[in-house]
Design an enzyme around this catalytic site. Sequence first.
Site, PDB file in Angstrom:
ATOM      1  CE  LYS A 143      -4.407  -1.331   1.964  1.00 22.85           C
ATOM      2  NZ  LYS A 143      -5.457  -0.933   2.892  1.00 22.85           N
ATOM      3  CE  LYS A 197      -6.998  -7.686  -2.241  1.00 21.27           C
ATOM      4  NZ  LYS A 197      -7.022  -7.289  -0.830  1.00 21.27           N
ATOM      5  CE  LYS A 211     -14.016  -2.832   0.474  1.00 25.49           C
ATOM      6  NZ  LYS A 211     -13.784  -2.612   1.880  1.00 25.49           N
TER       7      LYS A 211
END
Length: 342
Positions: free
Chosen positions: A121, A204, A207
């Site tokens: 991230k 993956k 969202k």
Amino acid sequence: MSDTTATFTPRVFSGIKPSGGLTLGNYLGAIKRFVDWQEAGTHQTIYSVVDLHAITVWQDPATLHAATREVAAGFIASGVDPNRSILFNQSQVSAHAELGWILSCVARVGWMNRMTQFKDKAGANAEAVSLGLYAYPALMAADILLYHATHVPVGEDQKQHVELTRDVAQKFNHDYKVDFFPETEPVIEGPATRVMNLRDGTKKMSKSGESDMERINMTDDADTIAKKLKKARTDPAPLPETVEGLQGRPEARNLVDIYAGLSGLSDAQVIAEYAGAGWGRFKPALADLAVEKLAPISTEMARLMADPAEIDRILAHGAEQARAVAEPILRETYRIVGLVRS
Ligand code: AMP
Ligand code: TRP
């Protein structure tokens, strides 16, 4: 499996961040399994919309508020029953933040440095991300340990965080010479604990991906669900004769996993049914199945979201129940640590 959980009340805790809409990955990897635990009736089940985790990256306040209700609606529409599970949003139970601080004094910086999700991230920007994003696993340990949860159902990407929770519990117990926190088990089960992007089977489903076509949102209507699955990327070969034949075929494996997750069959059973089938046969069958399972949920979510006051009432009630479980555990933690509390 550790037997230190044996002396604790069997209890499941898990959470989902309201940092955007829910995806099919959240549904199959988490929510559907939360409902299974509730239905099994073997454990007390506690589920949270973890809004304090969401703000580790910037969230527009109004959007965050709406997403918190939407995730709660997604839980309920999928079958989480607020009368049988405790359902609440994290920020209403201040004990999460309180225990989070104490556990961030137990966890080590070196442990955080090993967290792969943080590295992913933060990317090249590690100096500029929030301190909260870095410390996030300590708060997640607090979420779990605040309820002495013995089992935590999560998708594969959360395994490392739940393992860190065990390290935190062990160090706390060791440092304070107590046997207070359980060594929680991550539960990562079923065919769809890592649902992949429909456009790229090596990534993956999330969202936050750029294209809406790469994910199925739990708010998508029947036509959109069917269209996205029919357009999902695949390789040209037909479905293999055995599960081993899915090796090296990430897109094919993902669609088989999704079929298995939605139907309750294993990958092997799906392959047995569709061995040698072309995509022209498998994709429409998958689209029909997905519409059958997911469209009623999106309809129910829309109905629930039309009455935000009712969702707020459910969350407030859940928060009260969560506080009742958490408070004695927090109080005892303070005592063990030597903090003075009236
Ligand atoms: P998040 O949306 O990151 O808060 O994730 C909430 C839960 O959904 C966690 O248990 C995740 O592991 C799970 N989850 C999120 N995305 C996926 C995915 N693509 N496949 C399987 N599980 C997922
Ligand atoms: N970190 C989890 C995620 O990103 C969400 C989460 C927060 C969680 N606290 C938790 C999951 C406690 C399980 C238990 O998906």
